[in-house]
Design a protein around this motif. Sequence first.
Motif, mmCIF file in Angstrom:
data_model
loop_
_atom_site.group_PDB
_atom_site.id
_atom_site.type_symbol
_atom_site.label_atom_id
_atom_site.label_comp_id
_atom_site.label_asym_id
_atom_site.label_seq_id
_atom_site.Cartn_x
_atom_site.Cartn_y
_atom_site.Cartn_z
ATOM 1 N N PHE A 168 -31.524 -18.801 -71.131
ATOM 2 C CA PHE A 168 -31.371 -19.979 -71.990
ATOM 3 C C PHE A 168 -30.639 -21.068 -71.217
ATOM 4 N N ARG A 217 -23.905 -20.643 -77.984
ATOM 5 C CA ARG A 217 -24.989 -21.509 -78.444
ATOM 6 C C ARG A 217 -24.510 -22.945 -78.614
ATOM 7 N N ASN A 248 -38.799 -24.655 -74.855
ATOM 8 C CA ASN A 248 -37.817 -25.715 -75.101
ATOM 9 C C ASN A 248 -36.378 -25.250 -74.879
ATOM 10 N N GLU A 249 -36.127 -23.945 -75.069
ATOM 11 C CA GLU A 249 -34.758 -23.444 -74.979
ATOM 12 C C GLU A 249 -34.505 -22.550 -73.769
ATOM 13 N N TYR A 250 -35.553 -22.051 -73.138
ATOM 14 C CA TYR A 250 -35.317 -21.087 -72.065
ATOM 15 C C TYR A 250 -36.422 -21.121 -71.011
ATOM 16 N N THR A 274 -26.519 -29.808 -73.498
ATOM 17 C CA THR A 274 -27.824 -30.432 -73.712
ATOM 18 C C THR A 274 -27.645 -31.881 -74.142
#
Length: 204
Positions: free
Chosen positions: A29, A82, A14-16, A89
Amino acid sequence: MIDFLRGPVVHLENEYVVLDVQGIGYRVFCPNPFVFAKSEGPVTIYIHHHVREDAILLFGFPTREEQQLFRKLIEVSGIGPRVALGILTGGSPDSLVTAIYQENITFLTKLPGIGKKTAQRMILDLKDKLDGFGAAAFATGLFAVPVVEEGDGSSWSEAREGLKALGYTDTELDKVWLKLKKDISPDDSVDVMMKRALQMLFAG
């Protein structure tokens, strides 16, 4: 410093993504890793190589414009890598740039990790530094910030997340929303919105 990596995607989370570059797996990422799932061959990911005392992290983007916008975001006080990734996103580069130009605090505070003070700093610090980002789109109004009407926002938000999981980009979904919002009803379900959006996406 690493500027970009090219190779096949061998793993998705989901993140990377994990990119195989000459036998070495790089964990990168990304704002939307699933955008790279569409390609069966090698992909190019533009990299921001972030080094800190306890970690070396790679943040990656499908375009150089997103890479540069990410670097602009982390120059703003209170926005780390982050949070910047979460911003990209939550909104497409075109929508984000337009919101900053328009000083749209409401839009910016809906992005992950962004409060009113940080949104104000984003506008103050970046408004005069984004001439090269989405300028044509801003000038023509093609990517005006989507306005979510009362009653349809929740369903579209859920439908949008489902479509992103299928690999569609924020830019593609923003274009669809501009067409879709004219014809939807407050009673339309998430499934109905997804089906209509997919019809538009397939039609191009």
